[in-house]
Design an enzyme around this catalytic site. Structure first.
Site, mmCIF file in Angstrom:
data_model
loop_
_atom_site.group_PDB
_atom_site.id
_atom_site.type_symbol
_atom_site.label_atom_id
_atom_site.label_comp_id
_atom_site.label_asym_id
_atom_site.label_seq_id
_atom_site.Cartn_x
_atom_site.Cartn_y
_atom_site.Cartn_z
ATOM 1 N N PHE A 1 0.861 -1.186 0.000
ATOM 2 C CA PHE A 1 0.000 0.000 0.000
ATOM 3 C C PHE A 1 0.900 1.240 0.000
ATOM 4 O O PHE A 1 1.794 1.357 0.846
ATOM 5 C CB PHE A 1 -0.901 -0.021 1.238
ATOM 6 C CG PHE A 1 -2.022 0.969 1.183
ATOM 7 C CD1 PHE A 1 -3.210 0.640 0.563
ATOM 8 C CD2 PHE A 1 -1.886 2.229 1.744
ATOM 9 C CE1 PHE A 1 -4.255 1.559 0.503
ATOM 10 C CE2 PHE A 1 -2.926 3.152 1.689
ATOM 11 C CZ PHE A 1 -4.117 2.815 1.064
ATOM 12 N N ASP B 1 1.514 -5.023 8.931
ATOM 13 C CA ASP B 1 0.387 -4.152 8.630
ATOM 14 C C ASP B 1 -0.847 -5.044 8.467
ATOM 15 O O ASP B 1 -0.915 -5.874 7.557
ATOM 16 C CB ASP B 1 0.673 -3.358 7.344
ATOM 17 C CG ASP B 1 -0.430 -2.342 7.037
ATOM 18 O OD1 ASP B 1 -1.588 -2.609 7.376
ATOM 19 O OD2 ASP B 1 -0.106 -1.293 6.440
ATOM 20 N N TYR C 1 -11.413 1.242 10.425
ATOM 21 C CA TYR C 1 -12.596 1.604 9.628
ATOM 22 C C TYR C 1 -12.878 0.624 8.506
ATOM 23 O O TYR C 1 -13.851 0.788 7.785
ATOM 24 C CB TYR C 1 -12.463 3.036 9.077
ATOM 25 C CG TYR C 1 -11.188 3.314 8.304
ATOM 26 C CD1 TYR C 1 -11.030 2.870 6.997
ATOM 27 C CD2 TYR C 1 -10.142 4.029 8.871
ATOM 28 C CE1 TYR C 1 -9.866 3.130 6.293
ATOM 29 C CE2 TYR C 1 -8.981 4.290 8.185
ATOM 30 C CZ TYR C 1 -8.837 3.837 6.886
ATOM 31 O OH TYR C 1 -7.676 4.081 6.200
ATOM 32 N N LYS C 2 -12.027 -0.383 8.342
ATOM 33 C CA LYS C 2 -12.272 -1.385 7.299
ATOM 34 C C LYS C 2 -13.104 -2.514 7.912
ATOM 35 O O LYS C 2 -14.254 -2.313 8.273
ATOM 36 C CB LYS C 2 -10.944 -1.833 6.707
ATOM 37 C CG LYS C 2 -10.293 -0.692 5.899
ATOM 38 C CD LYS C 2 -8.905 -0.995 5.409
ATOM 39 C CE LYS C 2 -8.354 0.192 4.622
ATOM 40 N NZ LYS C 2 -6.910 0.133 4.421
ATOM 41 N N ARG D 1 -11.898 -4.914 -6.838
ATOM 42 C CA ARG D 1 -11.783 -5.573 -5.523
ATOM 43 C C ARG D 1 -13.161 -5.848 -4.939
ATOM 44 O O ARG D 1 -14.027 -4.967 -4.926
ATOM 45 C CB ARG D 1 -11.003 -4.689 -4.546
ATOM 46 C CG ARG D 1 -9.595 -4.376 -4.957
ATOM 47 C CD ARG D 1 -8.812 -3.791 -3.795
ATOM 48 N NE ARG D 1 -9.498 -2.676 -3.138
ATOM 49 C CZ ARG D 1 -9.049 -2.067 -2.051
ATOM 50 N NH1 ARG D 1 -7.924 -2.484 -1.478
ATOM 51 N NH2 ARG D 1 -9.703 -1.055 -1.522
#
Ligand SMILES: *Cc1c(COP(=O)(O)O)cnc(C)c1O
Length: 415
Positions: A128, A200, A225-226, A374
């Site tokens: 990322f 991560d 928040y995911k 995705r």
């Protein structure tokens, strides 16, 4: 869509799903199949309840007293301990604070400070981007630091690790392909070389059985928040293994990391345990929403979550390969269950347009450059029927070319 998978067998899977009642804990709009919990989880009803109490009662009525009375000041630690079970941490090893990016910055410094005689940081060239940008930011204030990237300086991360490496920062699940790394094996390799492992967990916390301590991780960071459904911009978490406590140092030495914040000393003295990873005042309303969101997890068995996640992704892969393969769609996520996170990434040269056409029909996923569609599968609120319907809508869009409409080609800021 023609497929050998019988709708009746899918209904059976739903009937026997031990997690099926969890969907009621979320507010989900009618007519939407939400496959983007890997980017922003939907709102848990308990999060809304807590947010209202926090705003109206704690802020509105109790005002400044809520720092003590409502436990606001202790939220980084109390919420961190509630996440600990989901990531295989012990109490006192995790705090909720700042953003994932900032926590990466702090953990990198802390890791480098534990290995002062070494100069290299290893990471994934295709990780990322914020992870790499933060490494560059750390390098800008540590001129001796060297960066080695997988895919740039060597094909495999394992081959870049030697006795000059201080820290390896690696994603548990790749944000683009959905590939899952073997945390035990890679942490073992990192430790063999005497380096520090930072994991991560942005794409694994809440959907995998993460076992930081069993695998010997040194540090970890992740979003809330995911898959943890804490709400847009909810603060992130950072974990530091107990064996490093007392030796944790990082340059953002704000007053929340001080041994005695309300002594208002002239100089910084690091707090106990994980506290030196804190910096300053946190977004309390977001943390209170997260407190509600975490209630959903209290009686959830992560083994069941992982098993359902694998069945959902198995099913989606099978439906896409049987039904949509002839339209040039390829599956980017590994087929082996041990190498798969909880998302399925499909590639197609017109992936952006196809995703917009899907969203238009209520199947919400997202797109990552250059050609990745995705689809995130969150086992707490998705059914097997959702997966079947999503795959059939994808088939329809491909078969009748709906995605070719020019309005689907307009690129929005957030993809
Ligand atoms: C989502 C994500 C982030 C987000 O970082 P923020 O600082 O919260 O914006 C970082 N790393 C990975 C791997 C991610 O997937």
């Amino acid at each position: 869509m023609r497929t050998s998978i019988e709708p009746a067998s899918i209904a059976m899977l739903d009937q026997h799903d031990p997690l099926r009642s969890k969907r009621d804990a979320f507010l989900l709009p009618e007519g939407v199949i939400y496959l983007d919990g890997n980017s922003l989880g939907p709102v848990p009803k308990a999060a809304l309840r807590e947010l209202k109490i926090a705003a109206e009662q704690e802020w509105g009525e109790d005002l400044i007293r809520s720092w003590n009375k409502a436990g606001w000041f202790d939220l980084p630690g109390t919420l961190g301990d509630r996440i600990a079970r989901l990531i295989g941490a012990a109490p006192g090893e995790t705090v909720i604070t700042d953003t994932a990016s900032i926590n990466i910055y702090k953990a990198l410094h802390a890791g480098l400070n534990l290995r002062p005689d070494r100069s290299a940081v290893v990471a994934e060239g295709s990780g990322f981007p914020t992870d790499i940008y933060m490494i560059e930011g750390v390098a800008s204030v540590r001129p001796d630091m060297r960066i080695r990237l997988e895919g740039v300086d060597g094909p495999r991360i394992e081959d870049l690790i030697d006795d000059d490496v201080a820290v390896v920062l690696v994603n548990h699940v790749d944000y683009r392909t959905g590939m899952l790394r073997d945390m035990a094996a890679l942490t073992g390799r990192i430790h063999e070389a005497g380096a520090i492992a930072i994991w991560d967990l942005c794409h694994s916390a809440g959907v995998l059985k993460v076992d930081l301590n069993a695998n010997g991780a040194d540090f970890a960071v992740g979003c809330t928040y995911k898959y943890l459904n804490g709400g847009p911009g909810a603060p992130a978490f950072v974990f530091a293994a107990t064996r490093h406590h007392g030796k944790l140092s990082q340059p953002l030495t704000g007053w929340w990391g001080h041994a005695s914040p309300f002594a208002f000393d002239r100089s910084f003295r690091p707090g106990h345990g994980i506290r030196p990873m804190l910096c300053g005042t946190q977004p309390i309303l977001s943390m209170r929403a997260l407190a509600g969101a975490l209630e959903v997890w209290e009686d959830v068995e992560l083994d069941q979550v992982r098993e359902k996640s694998l069945r959902l992704t198995d099913l989606f892969i099978a439906l896409v390969e049987e039904g949509c393969g002839s339209f040039g769609v390829t599956v980017a996520v590994p087929h082996e269950r041990t190498a798969r996170g909880s998302q399925v990434s499909l590639r197609h040269p017109h992936g952006y347009e196809i995703m917009q056409a899907l969203i238009d029909k209520g199947v919400i996923g997202d797109f990552r450059s250059p050609d990745f569609m995705r689809f995130g599968f969150a086992p707490l609120y998705l059914s097997y029927t959702d997966v079947y319907v999503a795959a059939s809508i994808l088939y329809d869009i491909l078969a009748d070319g709906t995605w070719r409409a020019s309005r689907f080609a307009n690129r929005a800021t957030v993809t």
